[in-house]
Scaffold this active site. Sequence first.
Site, mmCIF file in Angstrom:
data_model
loop_
_atom_site.group_PDB
_atom_site.id
_atom_site.type_symbol
_atom_site.label_atom_id
_atom_site.label_comp_id
_atom_site.label_asym_id
_atom_site.label_seq_id
_atom_site.Cartn_x
_atom_site.Cartn_y
_atom_site.Cartn_z
ATOM 1 N N TRP A 101 33.829 44.457 0.761
ATOM 2 C CA TRP A 101 34.292 45.927 -0.103
ATOM 3 C C TRP A 101 34.697 46.692 1.538
ATOM 4 C CZ3 TRP A 101 35.410 47.168 -4.027
ATOM 5 C CH2 TRP A 101 34.879 46.674 -4.971
ATOM 6 N N ASP A 171 30.670 54.187 2.397
ATOM 7 C CA ASP A 171 30.368 54.202 1.218
ATOM 8 C C ASP A 171 29.442 53.013 1.333
ATOM 9 O OD1 ASP A 171 30.389 52.369 -0.904
ATOM 10 O OD2 ASP A 171 32.365 50.645 -0.744
ATOM 11 N N LYS A 195 25.038 51.907 -9.949
ATOM 12 C CA LYS A 195 23.861 51.354 -9.516
ATOM 13 C C LYS A 195 22.500 51.700 -9.284
ATOM 14 C CE LYS A 195 27.375 48.945 -6.725
ATOM 15 N NZ LYS A 195 27.455 48.069 -7.325
#
Length: 361
Positions: A101, A171, A195
């Site tokens: 990511w 992030d 999540k």
Amino acid sequence: MEVYNFSAGPATLPNSVIQQIKDDLPSYKNSGMSVMEISHRSELFEEIIQQAQQDLRGLLQIPDNYSVLFFQGGCTLQFSAAPLNLAIKYHRIALLDSGHWAIRAMEEAKKVKTTVDILASTKKNHYSRLPTLSDFPQDEYDYLHITTNNTIEGTAYKKIPQIGQTPVVADMSSNFLGQKYQITDFGLVMAGAQKNLGIAGLTVVIVKNDLFAHAKNLPSMLDYQLFSQKNSMFNTPPVFAIYVAGLVLRWLKQQGGVLEMQKRNQKKSNLLYDFLDESKLFTAPVKKADRSLTNVVFVTGDKSINSQLIAQAKDYGLLNIKGHRLVGGMRASLYNAMPYAGVEKLVSFLGKFEKDYWGKH
């Protein structure tokens, strides 16, 4: 049979939240309309979004000089939005490469004409540890981009890297609200909801107001200033996803908040890591000091054994433990809504699988 969902996202929700959704679906607050039908301009939704923002601010102790924004498009969209809004002085950002990511964030930033310098990377270590800053960089950057928790690789920062006064953009998708951080350590935090906060379709951005005050002529759907002015309702927001996030935030408050969640997540992950460290069949490849509380990666070293394990786990009521395609092996995601009993069942199953394996070999 009790079923436990270890998916990395979309992930498990608290049972009480699912029940509340079920109750609200036919007629939200006796309005005669489903919560999926109410207008985003209605008083009903105004109450939902304001309460969600208020609860999030309370849980994370977000100061008044930070905006709480609700977007669609996931953090992938924010990988473009952040440099467009924040990288306007030097058009240059720094990045710590901790895995998939982080690289995705770099690729998207480059597409909007932002220079990206990778200051450190652990790619050669197969991302089994976190990159750290050994030298203080001399270049000037608009911000430093980090991934606080690497969902795929199973690593997480406990102490946030800093470059002097350079703002940190994080992030935080996969340990948002599951691990305690100080918001004031960051210039911006981005997190997909699917999540620890709710369902897919919502992305939260918490950003210091003075960092985006001078951005001009941006596409409307990427403009932090516009979304701040319009209370995240420049266009129709993801009404249902914000409603679910509000329920989860209320549940989190009832459970005792983020610090309590971190304690529970530590207890759950310790149970699993302790088993893996004692095992002769399974290995947790991540450096101990860098291990994630929420995404536990483990392997056997044999793809056929992994396949047998994953198939048997499903029959045992343990779902979605297959590792990401880039890493392989197995992964158990222990987000806030995963009960301790789920991890106990997983460890019991793994122990039985190992015992049966050695009994045949």
